[in-house]
Write an enzyme that holds these catalytic residues in place. Structure first.
Site, PDB file in Angstrom:
ATOM      1  N   ASN A   1      73.752 -26.893  54.017  1.00  0.00           N
ATOM      2  CA  ASN A   1      74.511 -26.385  55.167  1.00  0.00           C
ATOM      3  C   ASN A   1      75.506 -27.425  55.679  1.00  0.00           C
ATOM      4  O   ASN A   1      75.270 -28.631  55.595  1.00  0.00           O
ATOM      5  CB  ASN A   1      73.561 -25.996  56.303  1.00  0.00           C
ATOM      6  CG  ASN A   1      72.827 -24.706  56.013  1.00  0.00           C
ATOM      7  OD1 ASN A   1      73.326 -23.854  55.289  1.00  0.00           O
ATOM      8  ND2 ASN A   1      71.634 -24.561  56.582  1.00  0.00           N
ATOM      9  N   HIS A   2      76.597 -26.930  56.219  1.00  0.00           N
ATOM     10  CA  HIS A   2      77.587 -27.771  56.890  1.00  0.00           C
ATOM     11  C   HIS A   2      77.370 -27.683  58.394  1.00  0.00           C
ATOM     12  O   HIS A   2      76.832 -26.700  58.899  1.00  0.00           O
ATOM     13  CB  HIS A   2      79.012 -27.307  56.564  1.00  0.00           C
ATOM     14  CG  HIS A   2      79.406 -27.534  55.146  1.00  0.00           C
ATOM     15  ND1 HIS A   2      80.710 -27.738  54.763  1.00  0.00           N
ATOM     16  CD2 HIS A   2      78.683 -27.581  53.995  1.00  0.00           C
ATOM     17  CE1 HIS A   2      80.776 -27.900  53.448  1.00  0.00           C
ATOM     18  NE2 HIS A   2      79.553 -27.809  52.971  1.00  0.00           N
TER      19      HIS A   2
END
Length: 216
Positions: A87-88
């Site tokens: 995830n960012h």
């Protein structure tokens, strides 16, 4: 019944070479963030040198999350686990990971991701061709993830899911049977008892299976 959890390649043909494309995963993966139970195998048409990187490409050693897979799971070609470290950050005005490209900032950026959810797969789960399991998903024992499914939510035990996003297709058994199977938990039995139970497991004979259990 030649069940042997120590074999790297679990299929031993009576005549000819051992197929290299199928492996017991806990015999080929040594990764601090991955735990895999005995007899769980994966099959890949192009066997990799690094099975951990093939199955969980974003899970680095020391990541804040884990991938846990139970015993007797079956993982087909192309299945992937997209763990939470993929995830960012989404609390800014952009999701572009600028610090990743700056050696002075990358460590602090990496360490800012804490408390990420584990991905947990139960026992005797069939993960079909090309399945994508997304971060933090928990899959109950006995579930079937249909080919090409994108599994973004938890899956109940002994439930068949398919599609993108994956949705329940049907339960495999009646609720009472599911409860009994989870109580019997044959995958935790000693190996000699599991060997003796194979005919009952293959025939769907729950009464015979229960009779073979520790309290049978």
């Amino acid at each position: 019944m030649p069940l042997d959890p120590t074999l790297r390649h679990p299929v031993v043909l009576p005549d000819g070479p051992t197929p290299p494309n199928m492996v017991h995963l806990n015999q080929v993966i040594d990764h601090p963030n991955i735990r895999i139970g005995d007899f769980t195998y994966a099959n890949d048409f192009d066997p990799p040198a690094d099975w951990a990187a093939r199955l969980a490409p974003y899970l680095y050693p020391g990541a804040p999350e884990r991938l846990e897979i139970g015993r007797f799971c079956q993982i087909a070609h192309g299945a992937r686990f997209i763990t939470a470290s993929a995830n960012h950050a989404m609390d800014g005005l952009t999701t572009f990971p600028f610090p990743v490209f700056d050696p002075a900032d990358i460590t602090d950026y990496r360490d800012s991701f804490t408390g990420l959810p584990d991905t947990v797969i139960g026992h005797d789960v069939w993960i079909g061709h090309g399945v994508l399991v997304l971060p933090g998903v928990r899959v109950g024992s006995g579930a079937i993830l249909g080919a090409g499914a994108v599994v973004a939510r938890d899956v109940d035990p002994y439930t068949i899911v398919a599609g993108n996003p994956a949705r329940p297709v049907r339960p495999r058994f009646a609720p009472a049977t599911v409860a009994l199977l989870l109580d019997v938990a044959w995958w935790d039995w000693p190996l000699d008892r599991i060997r003796a139970a194979v005919p009952a497991l293959l025939a769907g004979d729950l009464a015979a299976l229960r009779a073979l259990g520790p309290s049978g």
